[in-house]
Design an enzyme around this catalytic site. Structure first.
Site: not given
Length: 194
Positions: A146, A159
């Site tokens: 990401s 995350y």
């Protein structure tokens, strides 16, 4: 001229395949003539996706999985090899997130779950499915990282940390596979943004 990027008849295994990104990948690769294995823990969504792709004429197989359970993954591996005899591509797409408020409100168990899913949910499938590629002396692993691995976002500490670890693990695997098993194995990461 030969199509260097053809996936015709390649066996492509995708974890988290019934999710938003995974669904698009499944449809695309099936349209390109690949044999796509949908691995997901959401049986309803996975079977629905399998039926959609079959109705479009694609070669697809859904298997329930849990990317955090090595025994379940080993069962998946056995079924895939029994049906196709090879694995050409592994896309580690399983992942997820839980929102935080501030550093002082972090729910450590929630962070642990996010790290487990996003990091170990890539490591365990890689350990399992890469064996076929090593025997074939070729294959491709694509990890979904990401942009938050590079530029942290607010309220998603677990995350961002997990995806940074995915990026690092990807680099580690490049060296590990190249030095021990040859240059026919590739490992890359994709870092989607928002």
């Amino acid at each position: 001229m030969k199509n260097l990027f053809s996936v015709q008849d390649k066996v492509i295994v995708i974890t988290g395949a019934a999710g938003v990104l995974g669904t698009s990948m499944v449809h695309h690769f099936a349209e390109q003539g690949a044999k796509v294995v949908i691995l997901d823990r959401n049986e309803e969504a996975g079977r629905r996706l399998e039926e959609e792709v079959k109705a479009e004429g694609g070669e697809v197989m859904f298997l329930y999985t849990d990317v955090l359970d090595k025994q379940v993954l080993e069962g998946n591996y056995t079924e895939i090899m029994a049906r196709y005899g090879r694995i050409d591509v592994l896309i580690n797409g399983a992942g997820g997130n839980m929102a935080d408020k501030t550093i002082f409100d972090l729910d450590i168990e929630a962070v642990r779950k996010v790290v487990d899913l996003n990091l170990f949910g890539i490591i365990l499938p890689t350990m399992t499915f890469t064996r076929a590629m090593i025997e074939q002396k070729q294959g491709s692993i694509i990890n979904i990282s990401s942009e938050s691995a590079i530029r942290p976002l607010t309220r998603v500490a677990g995350y961002g940390v997990a995806k940074a670890a995915v990026t690092n693990f990807t680099k580690y695997m490049c060296g590990e596979l190249a030095t021990k098993y040859g240059d026919g194995l590739r490992v890359n990461a994709i870092a989607p943004g928002f």
